[in-house]
Design an enzyme around this catalytic site. Structure first.
Site, PDB file in Angstrom:
ATOM      1  N   GLY A 106       0.813  -1.216   0.000  1.00  0.00           N
ATOM      2  CA  GLY A 106       0.000   0.000   0.000  1.00  0.00           C
ATOM      3  C   GLY A 106       0.842   1.259   0.000  1.00  0.00           C
ATOM      4  O   GLY A 106       2.005   1.234  -0.432  1.00  0.00           O
ATOM      5  N   THR A 130      -3.723  -3.809  -0.897  1.00  0.00           N
ATOM      6  CA  THR A 130      -4.182  -3.436   0.444  1.00  0.00           C
ATOM      7  C   THR A 130      -5.693  -3.537   0.458  1.00  0.00           C
ATOM      8  O   THR A 130      -6.344  -3.222  -0.553  1.00  0.00           O
ATOM      9  CB  THR A 130      -3.760  -1.996   0.833  1.00  0.00           C
ATOM     10  OG1 THR A 130      -4.580  -1.554   1.934  1.00  0.00           O
ATOM     11  CG2 THR A 130      -3.952  -0.986  -0.291  1.00  0.00           C
ATOM     12  N   ASP A 132      -7.558  -1.599   1.952  1.00  0.00           N
ATOM     13  CA  ASP A 132      -8.137  -0.263   2.169  1.00  0.00           C
ATOM     14  C   ASP A 132      -8.615   0.438   0.892  1.00  0.00           C
ATOM     15  O   ASP A 132      -9.416   1.359   0.956  1.00  0.00           O
ATOM     16  CB  ASP A 132      -7.107   0.653   2.856  1.00  0.00           C
ATOM     17  CG  ASP A 132      -6.735   0.168   4.239  1.00  0.00           C
ATOM     18  OD1 ASP A 132      -7.449  -0.697   4.777  1.00  0.00           O
ATOM     19  OD2 ASP A 132      -5.725   0.645   4.787  1.00  0.00           O
ATOM     20  N   ARG A 252     -24.978  -2.073  20.866  1.00  0.00           N
ATOM     21  CA  ARG A 252     -23.840  -2.988  20.987  1.00  0.00           C
ATOM     22  C   ARG A 252     -22.795  -2.612  19.938  1.00  0.00           C
ATOM     23  O   ARG A 252     -23.133  -1.976  18.926  1.00  0.00           O
ATOM     24  CB  ARG A 252     -24.260  -4.444  20.746  1.00  0.00           C
ATOM     25  CG  ARG A 252     -25.174  -5.003  21.811  1.00  0.00           C
ATOM     26  CD  ARG A 252     -24.410  -5.233  23.116  1.00  0.00           C
ATOM     27  NE  ARG A 252     -25.236  -5.890  24.123  1.00  0.00           N
ATOM     28  CZ  ARG A 252     -26.073  -5.278  24.948  1.00  0.00           C
ATOM     29  NH1 ARG A 252     -26.226  -3.953  24.891  1.00  0.00           N
ATOM     30  NH2 ARG A 252     -26.757  -5.960  25.849  1.00  0.00           N
TER      31      ARG A 252
HETATM   32  O1  F6P Z   1      -3.673  -1.068   5.692  1.00  0.00           O
HETATM   33  C1  F6P Z   1      -4.418  -2.182   6.003  1.00  0.00           C
HETATM   34  C2  F6P Z   1      -4.889  -2.138   7.437  1.00  0.00           C
HETATM   35  O2  F6P Z   1      -5.613  -3.312   7.696  1.00  0.00           O
HETATM   36  C3  F6P Z   1      -5.697  -0.904   7.817  1.00  0.00           C
HETATM   37  O3  F6P Z   1      -7.033  -0.995   7.427  1.00  0.00           O
HETATM   38  C4  F6P Z   1      -5.500  -0.875   9.309  1.00  0.00           C
HETATM   39  O4  F6P Z   1      -5.647   0.433   9.811  1.00  0.00           O
HETATM   40  C5  F6P Z   1      -4.091  -1.360   9.477  1.00  0.00           C
HETATM   41  O5  F6P Z   1      -3.783  -2.114   8.324  1.00  0.00           O
HETATM   42  C6  F6P Z   1      -3.854  -2.212  10.687  1.00  0.00           C
HETATM   43  O6  F6P Z   1      -2.511  -2.561  10.693  1.00  0.00           O
HETATM   44  P1  F6P Z   1      -1.851  -3.606  11.686  1.00  0.00           P
HETATM   45  O7  F6P Z   1      -2.338  -4.973  11.320  1.00  0.00           O
HETATM   46  O8  F6P Z   1      -0.385  -3.446  11.460  1.00  0.00           O
HETATM   47  O9  F6P Z   1      -2.286  -3.215  13.061  1.00  0.00           O
END
Ligand code: F6P
Length: 328
Positions: A106, A130, A132, A252
């Site tokens: 990413g 990624t 995202d 919740r």
């Molecule tokens: O970039 C992918 C991602 O899953 C994001 O959505 C999230 O904020 C981050 O990585 C979490 O990263 P890690 O697994 O290093 O905590």
């Protein structure tokens, strides 16, 4: 195609994403097809610094197209952010006579690649991987489609229990600072409200919208909250806030977390990963570098790496508008 490239290395870096294996397979097999040696680098930039390389051939990547995660492992390397770390990385590439590097990852991965290219003029191609989907110059990143399907599946299940108990459930999804997963999965799962960082809905408007939902006869609700949403409260504080202000709601929270990054890639992600992997190798053979290969308007395209890093992939505002109409 004429080229000086004889040895290519490939690595995955940053957060893993379903489809990365399909992409590694495509890179390795394309190298075999074009009679180029191919090396896998383990644990991203950290493995590059530590010389964690292995030679791959077409058979090394059999039966991985359907697997989640990455056989090359991944890491978020702090050392590569230092000049000393990058110097070691360059030395390892030179010692192993590697001519070019393919990075699957990413924005953090691409930023590292861009700096490395600027310092050492080392040929690099980026492939967006990624969940995202927050990379400029491509409509889709590898892993995003699978993550969306995972989220939809989870929300469908959450809705069953929300409905049985007449509850409001806040579902937090990943996305770092981008709302792609929340927005698209929210629309796909028929969420009542979607909170994303790109839109400042505000607490007041959220309460109004939830009041309206109750008045319209809804007994349960799903609100999808992107982890990067800037509403001013984390998802648990938000739940308390809603209960304090709207006692008619029993709230919740469900944080989906890392399950969104796992699982077998969708067909879309496997095909996307294959297309981008093949094109990345062909671009290097064509003496192109310092670019990202992406998928834009149904075509495989290339974008300067710097643009991919600095540009902003905008969300589809129309989806937000539609979601308001459909959650009436
Ligand atoms: O970039 C992918 C991602 O899953 C994001 O959505 C999230 O904020 C981050 O990585 C979490 O990263 P890690 O697994 O290093 O905590």
């Amino acid at each position: 195609m004429t080229s000086q490239i004889k040895k290519i290395a490939v690595m995955t870096s940053g957060g893993d994403a379903p489809g990365m294996n399909a992409c590694i397979r495509a890179v390795v097999r394309s190298c075999a097809y074009y009679h180029i040696e191919c090396f896998g680098i383990y644990r991203g930039y950290q493995g590059l610094i530590e010389g964690d390389f292995k030679q791959f051939n077409a058979r090394s990547v059999h039966h991985i197209i359907h697997k989640g995660g990455t056989i090359l492992k991944t890491a978020r390397s702090k050392e590569f952010r230092t000049k000393e770390g990058r110097k070691k990385a360059y030395k390892n590439l030179k010692d192993n006579k590697i001519d070019a590097l393919i990075l699957i990852g990413g924005d953090g991965t691409f930023t590292g690649g861009m700096v490395f290219y600027q310092e050492y003029n080392f040929p690099i191609i980026g492939i967006p991987g990624t969940i995202d989907n927050d990379i400029f110059g491509t409509n889709y990143t590898i892993g995003y489609d699978t993550a969306l399907n995972t989220v939809i599946d989870a929300i469908d299940k959450i809705r069953d229990t929300a409905s049985s108990h007449s509850r409001l459930i806040l579902v937090e999804v990943m996305g770092k600072d981008a709302g792609f997963i929340a927005l698209n999965a929210g629309v796909g799962a028929g969420a009542e409200e979607i909170l994303i960082p790109e839109e400042k809905l505000g607490l007041k408007r959220l309460l109004q919208s939830l009041k309206r939902s109750k008045r319209s006869g809804k007994s349960s609700s799903i609100v999808v909250v992107s982890e990067g949403d800037k509403i001013g409260k984390n998802v648990f504080e938000l739940a308390d806030y809603i209960e304090a202000n709207l006692p008619e709601y029993e709230v919740r929270v469900s944080v989906l977390g890392h399950m969104q990054r796992g699982g077998s890639p969708s067909c879309f992600d496997r095909v996307l990963a294959s297309k981008l992997g093949v094109r990345a190798v062909e671009m290097l053979l064509d003496k192109k570098s310092n670019i990202m290969v992406g998928f834009l308007n149904n075509k495989v395209v290339t974008v300067p790496l710097e643009k991919a890093v600095k540009g902003k992939h905008a969300i589809n505002e129309e989806l937000l508008r539609m979601s308001d109409i459909l959650s009436i």
